[in-house]
Design a protein around this motif. Structure first.
Motif, mmCIF file in Angstrom:
data_model
loop_
_atom_site.group_PDB
_atom_site.id
_atom_site.type_symbol
_atom_site.label_atom_id
_atom_site.label_comp_id
_atom_site.label_asym_id
_atom_site.label_seq_id
_atom_site.Cartn_x
_atom_site.Cartn_y
_atom_site.Cartn_z
ATOM 1 N N SER A 190 0.818 -1.224 0.000
ATOM 2 C CA SER A 190 0.000 0.000 0.000
ATOM 3 C C SER A 190 0.846 1.266 0.000
ATOM 4 C CB SER A 190 -0.924 0.011 1.223
ATOM 5 O OG SER A 190 -0.174 0.147 2.421
ATOM 6 N N LEU A 191 2.125 1.133 0.373
ATOM 7 C CA LEU A 191 2.998 2.316 0.462
ATOM 8 C C LEU A 191 3.685 2.530 -0.882
ATOM 9 C CD1 LEU A 191 4.676 1.666 3.944
ATOM 10 C CD2 LEU A 191 2.489 2.778 3.429
ATOM 11 N N TYR A 196 1.586 7.435 2.524
ATOM 12 C CA TYR A 196 0.754 6.571 3.361
ATOM 13 C C TYR A 196 -0.696 6.892 3.016
ATOM 14 C CZ TYR A 196 4.551 4.808 6.318
ATOM 15 O OH TYR A 196 5.673 4.157 6.788
ATOM 16 N N THR A 200 -4.676 4.171 6.528
ATOM 17 C CA THR A 200 -3.537 3.455 7.103
ATOM 18 C C THR A 200 -3.411 3.777 8.596
ATOM 19 O OG1 THR A 200 -2.341 3.575 5.015
ATOM 20 C CG2 THR A 200 -1.039 3.110 6.982
ATOM 21 N N ALA A 202 -0.430 3.346 11.466
ATOM 22 C CA ALA A 202 0.999 3.046 11.530
ATOM 23 C C ALA A 202 1.578 3.496 12.871
ATOM 24 C CB ALA A 202 1.739 3.735 10.377
ATOM 25 N N VAL A 219 -4.243 7.713 9.476
ATOM 26 C CA VAL A 219 -4.173 8.616 8.321
ATOM 27 C C VAL A 219 -5.585 8.833 7.774
ATOM 28 C CG1 VAL A 219 -3.139 9.017 6.068
ATOM 29 C CG2 VAL A 219 -1.888 7.695 7.786
ATOM 30 N N ASP A 222 -4.513 10.933 2.235
ATOM 31 C CA ASP A 222 -3.196 10.530 1.731
ATOM 32 C C ASP A 222 -2.117 11.495 2.212
ATOM 33 O OD1 ASP A 222 -4.605 8.591 0.431
ATOM 34 O OD2 ASP A 222 -4.086 9.221 -1.600
ATOM 35 N N PRO A 227 8.759 5.602 3.983
ATOM 36 C CA PRO A 227 8.335 4.313 4.555
ATOM 37 C C PRO A 227 9.181 3.940 5.771
ATOM 38 C CG PRO A 227 9.648 3.949 2.593
ATOM 39 C CD PRO A 227 9.456 5.429 2.692
ATOM 40 N N TYR A 229 7.627 4.061 9.038
ATOM 41 C CA TYR A 229 6.684 3.876 10.133
ATOM 42 C C TYR A 229 5.866 2.613 9.874
ATOM 43 C CZ TYR A 229 7.978 8.778 10.312
ATOM 44 O OH TYR A 229 8.692 9.946 10.328
ATOM 45 N N PRO A 231 3.357 0.121 9.117
ATOM 46 C CA PRO A 231 1.918 0.100 8.864
ATOM 47 C C PRO A 231 1.358 -1.242 9.354
ATOM 48 C CG PRO A 231 3.102 -0.377 6.833
ATOM 49 C CD PRO A 231 4.141 -0.199 7.901
ATOM 50 N N THR A 234 -5.688 -1.165 8.962
ATOM 51 C CA THR A 234 -6.483 -0.357 8.041
ATOM 52 C C THR A 234 -7.807 -0.010 8.698
ATOM 53 O OG1 THR A 234 -5.501 -1.527 6.156
ATOM 54 C CG2 THR A 234 -7.493 -0.239 5.734
#
Length: 274
Positions: A190-191, A196, A200, A202, A219, A222, A227, A229, A231, A234
């Motif tokens: 997804s990243l 992010y 997300t 994280a 989040v 967007d 990248p 942190y 994740p 969801t």
């Protein structure tokens, strides 16, 4: 070493903040001037004093439209959006700490859901146990101990990145469970493009590797982030509506990064296996 892209973003943010400060100063001067005019009119037009005062005490449509962009800390008490959330449930934060990461007890082949019963509504998070086992196991452990219960979500960002940050019992952004977690799942599909995506969940960290603890961020739009942190979940569709409500209320500095205006408290956090 700060990359050129990071430096560019930093300079852009500093320019934005300077613009906001100038605009805020101009609005303060205008309000002072308008207050003087209102006082003079109040003396001259005594008969209409009550109606005129009522108008002054309420923000006009233009003020409401610009509140999130140009509000100042001094004006926050009168011009911020109404609190859309309920009062916290009775109870207090537990002062808990451990020296080591908890023993692994989750089943990485099972599905887990983090349920955050907040003052603003329930936020469900589908956890990625297989991709981030240490992180999910820690949340299962901490939630079972009541670690997150009655804690405030202490940070909302509304400029540059768009996240709600929670998980600190101290409410200061410096608290943690006493142990740290390894970074996980940093190559999640997804990243993409250092973004992010909305929805997300994280881990926050100190900026160094393997320094996650209990603080996490959700989040709601967007957000451009490297990248770095972990994740690990969801947010559900219903949970995203709750996040939008919180974000729409804004934050308390007017600069795009501060405490939420909404009273966001996690009354109860549970992890459910299915």
């Amino acid at each position: 070493m700060v990359s050129q892209e990071q430096r560019r973003r930093q300079l852009a943010r500093e320019k934005f903040l300077r613009q906001q400060q100038r605009r805020a100063a101009a609005r303060r001067r205008a309000r002072v001037r308008n207050s003087v005019i209102a006082s003079v009119l109040g003396v001259v037009v005594i008969g209409s004093l009550a109606l005129y005062t009522t108008g002054v005490l309420k923000n006009g449509d233009d003020d409401k439209a610009n509140a999130s962009a140009e509000i100042t800390p001094e004006a926050a008490a009168t011009s911020k959006a109404p609190d859309p959330c309920d009062k916290p449930a009775p109870g207090s934060v537990k002062q808990l700490s451990w020296k080591e990461e908890p023993e692994m007890t989750i089943d990485t082949s099972a599905d887990y859901t983090l349920k955050l019963a907040t003052t603003c509504g329930e936020i469900d998070v589908a956890l990625k146990a297989k991709a981030a086992p240490h992180t999910v196991n820690s949340f299962d452990f901490l939630a079972g101990k009541g670690y997150f219960d009655h804690t405030k979500c202490h940070r909302l960002t509304t400029s540059g990145i768009y996240v709600l940050q929670c998980g600190d019992p101290s409410g200061t952004g410096t608290g943690g469970p006493g142990y740290t977690l390894p970074d996980e799942n940093l190559e999640d599909s997804s990243l993409k493009g250092n973004v992010y995506p909305a929805g997300t969940v994280a881990m926050a960290n100190t900026g160094q590797k393997h320094t996650g603890g209990s603080q996490f961020f959700l989040v709601y739009q967007d957000s451009p982030l490297p990248p770095s942190y972990t994740p690990f979940g969801t947010v559900s569709e219903a949970g995203m509506k709750v996040l939008k409500k919180i974000a729409d209320a804004g934050e308390n500095t007017g600069a795009g990064d501060g405490a939420p205006n909404a009273t966001v408290v996690i009354d109860k956090a549970t992890v459910v296996k299915s």
